[in-house]
Design an enzyme around this catalytic site. Structure first.
Site, PDB file in Angstrom:
ATOM      1  N   HIS A 283       0.851  -1.208   0.000  1.00 52.53           N
ATOM      2  CA  HIS A 283       0.000   0.000   0.000  1.00 52.53           C
ATOM      3  C   HIS A 283       0.874   1.242   0.000  1.00 52.53           C
ATOM      4  O   HIS A 283       0.436   2.313  -0.386  1.00 52.53           O
ATOM      5  CB  HIS A 283      -0.946  -0.004   1.202  1.00 52.53           C
ATOM      6  CG  HIS A 283      -0.255   0.114   2.519  1.00 52.53           C
ATOM      7  ND1 HIS A 283       0.486  -0.916   3.056  1.00 52.53           N
ATOM      8  CD2 HIS A 283      -0.159   1.138   3.385  1.00 52.53           C
ATOM      9  CE1 HIS A 283       1.001  -0.507   4.209  1.00 52.53           C
ATOM     10  NE2 HIS A 283       0.627   0.730   4.436  1.00 52.53           N
TER      11      HIS A 283
ATOM     12  N   LYS B  90       9.438  -2.456   3.557  1.00 48.16           N
ATOM     13  CA  LYS B  90      10.571  -2.390   4.481  1.00 48.16           C
ATOM     14  C   LYS B  90      10.546  -3.554   5.447  1.00 48.16           C
ATOM     15  O   LYS B  90       9.475  -4.005   5.867  1.00 48.16           O
ATOM     16  CB  LYS B  90      10.428  -1.063   5.247  1.00 48.16           C
ATOM     17  CG  LYS B  90      11.627  -0.666   6.042  1.00 48.16           C
ATOM     18  CD  LYS B  90      12.608   0.155   5.249  1.00 48.16           C
ATOM     19  CE  LYS B  90      13.915   0.345   5.981  1.00 48.16           C
ATOM     20  NZ  LYS B  90      14.747  -0.874   6.001  1.00 48.16           N
TER      21      LYS B  90
ATOM     22  N   LYS C 103       3.484  -2.384  11.902  1.00 45.89           N
ATOM     23  CA  LYS C 103       4.455  -1.583  12.656  1.00 45.89           C
ATOM     24  C   LYS C 103       4.696  -0.234  11.961  1.00 45.89           C
ATOM     25  O   LYS C 103       4.622   0.824  12.586  1.00 45.89           O
ATOM     26  CB  LYS C 103       5.772  -2.387  12.709  1.00 45.89           C
ATOM     27  CG  LYS C 103       6.795  -1.906  13.673  1.00 45.89           C
ATOM     28  CD  LYS C 103       8.083  -2.727  13.537  1.00 45.89           C
ATOM     29  CE  LYS C 103       7.905  -4.217  13.815  1.00 45.89           C
ATOM     30  NZ  LYS C 103       9.205  -4.939  13.864  1.00 45.89           N
TER      31      LYS C 103
ATOM     32  N   LYS D 279       9.839  -8.812   4.759  1.00 41.16           N
ATOM     33  CA  LYS D 279      10.839  -9.462   5.617  1.00 41.16           C
ATOM     34  C   LYS D 279      11.588 -10.481   4.788  1.00 41.16           C
ATOM     35  O   LYS D 279      11.009 -11.111   3.894  1.00 41.16           O
ATOM     36  CB  LYS D 279      10.149 -10.178   6.788  1.00 41.16           C
ATOM     37  CG  LYS D 279      11.063 -10.463   7.944  1.00 41.16           C
ATOM     38  CD  LYS D 279      11.354  -9.185   8.688  1.00 41.16           C
ATOM     39  CE  LYS D 279      11.997  -9.396  10.026  1.00 41.16           C
ATOM     40  NZ  LYS D 279      11.723  -8.230  10.872  1.00 41.16           N
TER      41      LYS D 279
ATOM     42  N   SER E  96      15.595   3.473  10.767  1.00 38.70           N
ATOM     43  CA  SER E  96      15.845   3.075   9.368  1.00 38.70           C
ATOM     44  C   SER E  96      15.225   4.089   8.417  1.00 38.70           C
ATOM     45  O   SER E  96      15.804   4.432   7.380  1.00 38.70           O
ATOM     46  CB  SER E  96      15.221   1.706   9.079  1.00 38.70           C
ATOM     47  OG  SER E  96      16.095   0.672   9.453  1.00 38.70           O
TER      48      SER E  96
HETATM   49  N1  GLU Z   1      14.343  -5.958  11.560  1.00 33.29           N
HETATM   50  C1  GLU Z   1      13.815  -4.821  12.252  1.00 33.29           C
HETATM   51  C2  GLU Z   1      12.352  -5.037  12.627  1.00 33.29           C
HETATM   52  O1  GLU Z   1      11.915  -6.149  12.772  1.00 33.29           O
HETATM   53  C3  GLU Z   1      14.070  -3.528  11.514  1.00 33.29           C
HETATM   54  C4  GLU Z   1      13.426  -3.390  10.191  1.00 33.29           C
HETATM   55  C5  GLU Z   1      13.886  -2.173   9.409  1.00 33.29           C
HETATM   56  O2  GLU Z   1      14.617  -1.359   9.950  1.00 33.29           O
HETATM   57  O3  GLU Z   1      13.502  -2.070   8.242  1.00 33.29           O
HETATM   58  O4  GLU Z   1      11.622  -4.117  12.860  1.00 33.29           O
END
Ligand code: GLU
Length: 476
Positions: free
Chosen positions: A66, A71, A95, A107, A364
């Site tokens: 969306h 990320k 998140k 992921k 990030s």
């Molecule tokens: N791996 C981290 C998380 O689970 C960071 C992800 C990121 O910074 O894109 O939130």
């Protein structure tokens, strides 16, 4: 309804999503569209190492587009599988929505035990994995931006960034293809500590609301609170360190892969971390009681329990015996859906993962913006800010002298006030603001709606509304 069979991680996340979605007026079609993982790419590739070809399996799951880029980190662990990366990618969607990081969720993971390989071998494997993802635009500054996760860190991100740059020699934004890089390879100050720092800011915000503290049956501030941390990796270490060194919390327990440490007067986080670094585990650490079965410590009496390692550690087998009145999920998915139900019924307050560990992706986001703007935060303003402060103090001192007021500024104040903010301070300020704002949006729902009695459902609701709004704006 009491569940006595544990469901998979992805089903667990979906169930939590469903509980919240049932409280919305989303059409079943849109609800389904948001819940499902859009795509998962599986790759198997061979690398010649130690005279043999070794085949590795890796994944990149894209949960929701969306917003783009999508990320989410890349995990190196033997337990990586499709169900896990899909669950984690879904959590990334929610998140990012909750903390208003303008990304969809993704992921990645590689089935590997990083401790089994030498650094140069890991570099070869990482570059090859990155190559496979980059050539399909599954790593790309405007489409898909990985970051560190369990088993990976700055080093791996630097290899990935370099691999991308080699394959896109004319892309001026190449560095924005991945975050969590070392500072000399386009990283940002404060990214390594970010998730742990975010946990600290989340707890500080929680303890600003007496009503919320009372819901957990606690009183007072973070000062003197007994904390048990599970996992002293990057997230657990920083959270425990900051809470004990800066907020007066007492870390009475640490759970690690080879056991647990207990000390009523508080463990020295730095000392334990150094011990692990030299001995490979906590076994033999001198200044605490050692328990071979570390998991038992999760059930110990404490004020705050911080699971900061893998998913599913609080589950149907131990949820009933968890005594902490407040759990903050520094890891992704540490409490299974079944355990969540048991704990909710017991009145345990859980600060959920999609909020609690969002500090990582928040910083990030800052790194990605820094890479795209090609300038370090604060570079233009810092000295100007300092000279304006200086102007004010000089004027105050002149007034005091002219009017014989006898004012003198304490040297400490002057020095601190004069100093313009550097990148690290700006990153922390942006992170703090993000964690406070997101908490408030969650608690408004938690307290404002009769049908919401836990923070997780509140967090999911806020996230779902925002994702739905994006889809609607796109005409879906
Ligand atoms: N791996 C981290 C998380 O689970 C960071 C992800 C990121 O910074 O894109 O939130």
């Amino acid at each position: 309804m009491k569940r006595n069979v544990e469901i998979s991680f992805r089903e667990s996340v979906d169930l939590m999503f469903n509980r919240a979605a049932a409280l919305t007026d989303l059409s079943p079609g849109l609800e389904e569209k948001i819940r499902v993982c859009n795509a998962t790419y599986t790759v198997r590739f061979g690398v010649r190492l130690r005279g043999h070809i070794h085949t590795f399996t890796g994944y990149r799951a894209v949960h929701s587009e969306h917003m783009e880029p999508v990320k989410g980190g890349i995990r190196y662990s033997m337990s990586v599988n499709q169900d896990e990366v899909e669950a984690l990618s879904a959590l990334m969607t929610y998140k990012c929505a909750l903390v208003e990081a303008p990304f969809g969720g993704a992921k990645g993971g590689l089935c590997i035990d990083p401790r089994q390989w030498e650094e140069h071998e890991l570099e070869q494997i990482t570059r090859r994995f990155a190559f496979e993802l980059i050539k399909r635009d599954l790593i790309h500054p405007s489409q898909n931006v990985p970051a560190p996760d369990m088993g990976t860190g700055e080093r791996e991100m630097a290899w990935i960034a370099d691999q991308y740059a080699r394959m896109h020699t004319t892309d001026i934004n190449a560095r924005a293809c991945v975050t969590g890089k070392p500072i000399n390879a386009g990283g940002i100050q404060g990214r390594v500590e970010a998730t742990g720092r975010g946990v600290q800011y989340a707890l500080r915000e929680f303890f600003r609301h007496p009503e919320d503290i009372a819901r957990a049956g606690l009183t007072g501030t973070l000062d003197g609170k007994k904390v048990i941390v599970q996992g002293l990796g990057n997230v657990g270490y920083h959270a425990a360190k900051f809470l004990s060194e800066e907020d007066g919390a007492i870390v009475t327990g640490i759970v690690e892969h080879d056991g647990g440490l207990h000390s009523e007067t508080g463990l020295n986080i730095e000392a334990v971390r150094n011990w692990i670094a030299t001995h490979g585990g906590i076994t033999g650490y001198p200044d605490a009681v050692y328990l071979p079965d570390g998991a038992i410590l999760l059930e110990d009496e404490c004020d705050i329990l911080i699971p900061a390692a893998v998913e599913g550690v609080i589950n149907l087998s131990n949820a009933e015996r968890i005594r902490a009145p407040l759990i903050i999920e520094a890891a992704n998915g540490p409490v299974t859906a079944g355990a969540d139900e048991i704990l909710r019924n017991k009145g345990t307050v859980i600060i959920p993962d999609l909020y609690a560990n969002a500090g990582g992706v928040t910083v990030s986001y800052f790194e990605w913006v820094k890479n795209l703007s090609h300038i370090r935060f604060g570079r233009m303003q810092r000295r100007q800010e300092e000279s304006r402060h200086d102007l004010l103090l000089t004027e105050l001192e002149r007034l005091s002298k002219d009017k014989n007021l006898g004012w003198t500024l304490s040297p400490d104040f002057k020095e601190r006030y004069l100093r313009g903010a550097d990148e690290l301070e700006l990153v922390r300020s942006g992170l703090d603001d993000t964690m406070r704002t997101a908490y408030q949006s969650m608690r408004e729902v938690w307290h404002g709606r009769q049908d919401v009695d836990d923070l997780r459902t509140a967090a999911f609701l806020v996230a779902i509304w925002r994702v739905a709004a994006s889809y609607r704006a796109k005409g879906l």
